[in-house]
Motif scaffolding. Structure first.
Motif, PDB file in Angstrom:
ATOM      1  N   GLY A 173      77.518  23.618 -21.401  1.00  0.00           N
ATOM      2  CA  GLY A 173      78.503  24.466 -21.201  1.00  0.00           C
ATOM      3  C   GLY A 173      78.777  24.427 -19.969  1.00  0.00           C
ATOM      4  O   GLY A 173      80.123  26.006 -20.074  1.00  0.00           O
ATOM      5  N   GLY A 174      77.880  25.093 -19.541  1.00  0.00           N
ATOM      6  CA  GLY A 174      77.765  26.921 -18.711  1.00  0.00           C
ATOM      7  C   GLY A 174      79.052  26.383 -17.533  1.00  0.00           C
ATOM      8  O   GLY A 174      79.324  27.135 -16.777  1.00  0.00           O
ATOM      9  N   SER A 175      79.036  25.421 -16.949  1.00  0.00           N
ATOM     10  CA  SER A 175      79.326  24.611 -15.288  1.00  0.00           C
ATOM     11  C   SER A 175      81.286  24.935 -15.976  1.00  0.00           C
ATOM     12  O   SER A 175      81.688  24.529 -16.785  1.00  0.00           O
ATOM     13  CB  SER A 175      79.480  23.319 -15.531  1.00  0.00           C
ATOM     14  N   SER A 176      81.378  25.990 -14.883  1.00  0.00           N
ATOM     15  CA  SER A 176      82.607  26.483 -15.052  1.00  0.00           C
ATOM     16  C   SER A 176      82.732  27.394 -13.926  1.00  0.00           C
ATOM     17  O   SER A 176      82.384  27.138 -13.032  1.00  0.00           O
ATOM     18  CB  SER A 176      82.516  27.393 -16.353  1.00  0.00           C
ATOM     19  N   LEU A 177      84.992  28.054 -13.753  1.00  0.00           N
ATOM     20  CA  LEU A 177      85.028  28.574 -12.473  1.00  0.00           C
ATOM     21  C   LEU A 177      83.859  30.077 -12.560  1.00  0.00           C
ATOM     22  O   LEU A 177      83.652  30.774 -10.790  1.00  0.00           O
ATOM     23  CB  LEU A 177      86.653  28.715 -12.546  1.00  0.00           C
ATOM     24  N   GLN A 178      83.563  30.170 -13.715  1.00  0.00           N
ATOM     25  CA  GLN A 178      83.735  31.741 -13.730  1.00  0.00           C
ATOM     26  C   GLN A 178      82.004  31.658 -13.776  1.00  0.00           C
ATOM     27  O   GLN A 178      81.348  32.880 -12.980  1.00  0.00           O
ATOM     28  CB  GLN A 178      83.313  31.824 -15.633  1.00  0.00           C
ATOM     29  N   TYR A 179      81.426  31.094 -14.204  1.00  0.00           N
ATOM     30  CA  TYR A 179      79.463  30.830 -13.346  1.00  0.00           C
ATOM     31  C   TYR A 179      79.244  29.676 -12.248  1.00  0.00           C
ATOM     32  O   TYR A 179      78.173  29.725 -12.146  1.00  0.00           O
ATOM     33  CB  TYR A 179      78.918  30.610 -14.191  1.00  0.00           C
ATOM     34  N   LEU A 182      80.612  25.747 -10.670  1.00  0.00           N
ATOM     35  CA  LEU A 182      80.355  23.925 -11.279  1.00  0.00           C
ATOM     36  C   LEU A 182      79.124  23.600 -10.946  1.00  0.00           C
ATOM     37  O   LEU A 182      78.007  23.503 -10.260  1.00  0.00           O
ATOM     38  CB  LEU A 182      81.564  23.368 -10.743  1.00  0.00           C
ATOM     39  N   GLY A 229      80.058  30.232 -27.590  1.00  0.00           N
ATOM     40  CA  GLY A 229      81.127  31.734 -27.240  1.00  0.00           C
ATOM     41  C   GLY A 229      81.079  30.662 -25.907  1.00  0.00           C
ATOM     42  O   GLY A 229      82.383  30.936 -24.876  1.00  0.00           O
ATOM     43  N   ILE A 230      80.124  29.762 -25.079  1.00  0.00           N
ATOM     44  CA  ILE A 230      80.453  28.967 -24.499  1.00  0.00           C
ATOM     45  C   ILE A 230      80.217  27.503 -24.336  1.00  0.00           C
ATOM     46  O   ILE A 230      80.734  26.652 -23.889  1.00  0.00           O
ATOM     47  CB  ILE A 230      79.316  29.392 -22.235  1.00  0.00           C
ATOM     48  N   GLY A 231      78.824  27.551 -25.084  1.00  0.00           N
ATOM     49  CA  GLY A 231      78.535  25.906 -25.083  1.00  0.00           C
ATOM     50  C   GLY A 231      79.199  26.336 -27.264  1.00  0.00           C
ATOM     51  O   GLY A 231      78.642  26.661 -26.964  1.00  0.00           O
ATOM     52  N   THR A 232      79.061  24.741 -26.945  1.00  0.00           N
ATOM     53  CA  THR A 232      78.958  24.692 -28.762  1.00  0.00           C
ATOM     54  C   THR A 232      77.723  23.193 -29.060  1.00  0.00           C
ATOM     55  O   THR A 232      77.457  22.906 -28.706  1.00  0.00           O
ATOM     56  CB  THR A 232      80.646  23.362 -28.503  1.00  0.00           C
ATOM     57  N   GLY A 272      77.690  37.142 -18.875  1.00  0.00           N
ATOM     58  CA  GLY A 272      78.626  36.118 -19.237  1.00  0.00           C
ATOM     59  C   GLY A 272      79.820  36.847 -18.578  1.00  0.00           C
ATOM     60  O   GLY A 272      80.795  35.906 -18.133  1.00  0.00           O
TER      61      GLY A 272
END
Lengths: 338, 294
Positions: free
Chosen positions: A54-60, A62, A90-93, A320
């Motif tokens: 689930g880490g693929s994000s604008l924060q970390y 894509l 908190g990131i992945g579920t 994070g």
């Protein structure tokens, strides 16, 4: 020496190394690397976005390829090696974890900041129920005193972790600090103790040997140092060093050398070295994956990336919080133009 | 106009902060505290304020239903199921501050008008209350293809409920970014930072808007207007810097300082929940009064 190797290595290049390639791994790269590592008899290969499922994000950053496809590709070529996944609550579920388990991931490494182990309870328990081997991963271990680390490690053990890792995410620990931490855990816990290093202070190998000396039996390495910051303990070098020390890892050294040279080196955007910024990570105690983000923020705001990293360290920013890199860079640039 | 009578279920941190905020309301009259531990600090304080205090939770209300018209539930998702049933049976409106989310999600500056008559509304999460108004403001100018928020809160302000089920935060917030914020796809991340002294709540909103729809000036203005609206009930809500634009991406940095009513100022995450809840209740109350006059 029995067939059972004393030290079990987890190769993290296909997860920690995701940071170094800005999460641009392709199915072909992962397939080729995992297949070769499997042949070299590496016990565990971790595959995930650098910041875990689930880490693929604008924060970390894509992912170029959905990590589930990468996990599936690695599983399909690994009949010896077990595929591990990283998960940061908190990131992945739990949903992400179940999908990875369905695809054949056999080990769940659940990571929290060193003081926040209680958020991992549900995820460790679920991984256990899914029949996975479980690891509790205490990140940024340099930021808490040993007593605190021990208290948190015990929590993870109580949730069902089969192994608890001391994770030196910033590559900031010194060998005597590693020893003290591993020793405390070894004495109080009944589960395996692991160590994950970063080479920002050129201490990844030294720290790893110190950890092994105190009883750590699970060790992380990244082949050709393909990890965040200056990379991790270099796996093929570690295999050679342990071999010379008479410690069996069960891993084929020559095959590892060849993988490093022929498959992994071409993946690296540039050779891993300890430069001004990665040294600063270790010196200031900053999360290793901040490196490339700080470089980008430095360019955008015309400030020194070293200044950004030092400021992040001062403010006790933890893993994070990549958004703080831009925030701090913007502030520094305002302060210099005033 | 007569004040509308309200009660709180749960005398912990959230319930206690609500108690302080409601005492200052010009529209609502706090009459009742429903807890389970009569010796707790919150229950003692409720007694001191002269409220009707029940130590058998919401069931106390079954005897004297006329005490309240609107109920705040500051317990847990599990307990909310029963509390919601009782409220429905008694015909009371329910404001749900737990992650149970039986009723529709509400962010007071965004979609409250649509749910003024709902029997049960849910306040989403602290991160949702802080960021969804911003997503909505961006979306009002340029359709948001993807909205992502990162909420960073101090470890001290993350209660055991949040810690034991942190996926509830990420999943609920992501859903509400889509349903209330209007983003086609939503994602939420939460970070607990243990630094001492505790850090203020911070939220970062990243949004990708439709190709060629970016209008920096209009979006900046829409965000600024929205911040002012939220500030009417959360005075400590502010932008840390101007929005940062990069192609079709916009990033907004927020900080939320709590009012320091019952909870410390760093706990902006808890403050924004209780402040939003009171704001919603006030609007529901005004609506009830209007309806009864008409």
């Amino acid at each position: 020496m029995s067939n059972q190797s004393k030290i079990k290595i987890t190769e993290v290049a296909l997860r920690d190394g995701s940071h170094a390639v800005s999460h641009q791994y392709t199915v072909d790269q992962v397939t080729a690397t995992a297949k070769a590592l499997n042949k070299a008899q590496v016990p565990y290969i971790e595959v995930s976005h650098g910041d875990g499922l689930g880490g693929s994000s604008l924060q970390y950053g894509l992912s170029k390829t959905n990590e589930l496809e990468l996990i599936e590709a690695a599983v399909s070529v690994a009949d010896f090696s077990k595929i591990a996944v990283l998960l940061l609550p908190g990131i992945g579920t739990i949903g992400d974890l179940k999908e990875a388990a369905n695809l054949g991931a056999k080990m769940a490494r659940v990571a929290t900041h060193v003081t926040e182990a209680d958020v991992s309870k549900q995820h460790i328990q679920t991984a256990k129920e899914l029949g996975m081997e479980t690891v509790g991963f205490l990140m940024m271990s340099h930021m808490a005193p040993t007593e605190k680390l021990l208290e948190q490690a015990k929590l993870m053990e109580s949730y069902g972790a089969d192994t608890v890792y001391v994770v030196d995410s910033a590559g900031a620990l010194l060998p005597h600090q590693v020893k003290e931490r591993i020793k405390a855990l070894r004495q109080a816990l009944n589960v395996n103790i692991g160590f994950h290093g970063h080479n920002n202070l050129s201490l990844a190998m030294g720290n790893t040997l110190a950890a092994i000396e105190e009883g750590a039996t699970r060790i992380d390495g990244s082949i050709r140092c393909l990890g965040a910051g200056a990379g991790n303990t270099q796996t093929e070098v570690l295999v050679a060093v342990l071999d010379k020390m008479g410690i069996q890892t069960g891993i084929d050294l020559y095959k590892m050398m060849d993988i490093a040279e022929d498959i992994v080196a071409p993946i690296l955007p540039k050779p891993q070295e300890i430069n001004r910024d990665s040294l600063t990570l270790g010196y200031a105690g900053v999360y290793s994956s901040f490196l490339l983000h700080a470089n980008r923020a430095a360019k955008k705001f015309s400030v020194e990336s070293r200044d950004i990293l030092v400021e992040l360290g001062k403010r006790e920013i933890i893993g994070g919080q990549e958004d703080m890199i831009f925030d701090v860079a913007a502030e520094l640039s305002k302060a210099t133009t005033k | 106009m007569d004040k509308v009578k309200v009660g709180i279920i749960g005398s912990g941190n959230i319930g206690s902060d609500l108690m302080v905020k409601l005492t200052n309301s010009e529209v609502l009259e706090l009459t009742t505290m429903m807890g389970i531990d009569a010796s707790s600090r919150g229950m003692q304080h409720a007694k001191y304020l002269g409220l009707q205090v029940f130590d058998n939770g919401v069931d106390g209300l079954l005897e004297q239903p006329e005490l309240v018209d609107i109920i705040f539930d500051a317990t847990s998702a599990g307990a909310h199921i029963h509390n919601a049933e009782v409220a429905r049976k008694l015909g009371k409106q329910m404001l749900d501050l737990t992650p149970a989310a039986i009723g529709p999600f509400v962010a007071p500056t965004v979609n409250l008008d649509e749910h003024l008559d709902a029997e049960n509304v849910n306040l989403i999460t602290c991160g949702g209350q802080a960021t969804i108004p911003i997503i909505h403001a961006i979306n009002s100018i340029a359709p948001v293809e993807y909205g992502e928020i990162v909420a960073t809160i101090s470890s001290k302000s993350a209660g055991p409920g949040t810690r034991a089920n942190i996926d509830e935060f990420t999943e609920t917030t992501a859903k509400a970014i889509e349903q209330v914020g209007g983003a086609k796809k939503g994602k939420a991340i939460i970070i607990l930072n243990p630094a001492e002294p505790p850090i203020m709540m911070r939220d970062t909103v990243h949004a990708i808007v439709e190709e060629d729809k970016m209008d920096q000036e209009k979006i900046t203005n829409a965000i600024s207007d929205m911040v002012k609206k939220v500030q009417t009930f959360v005075p400590g809500y502010h932008l840390r810097t101007e929005p940062i634009f990069d192609g079709n991406k916009v990033t907004v940095f927020l900080e939320i300082e709590g009012a320091g009513h019952f909870l410390p100022k760093y706990a902006g995450n808890l403050d924004i929940m209780t402040a939003a809840a009171v704001k919603v209740a006030e609007e529901l109350a005004k609506n009830r009064v209007n309806v009864s006059v008409n």
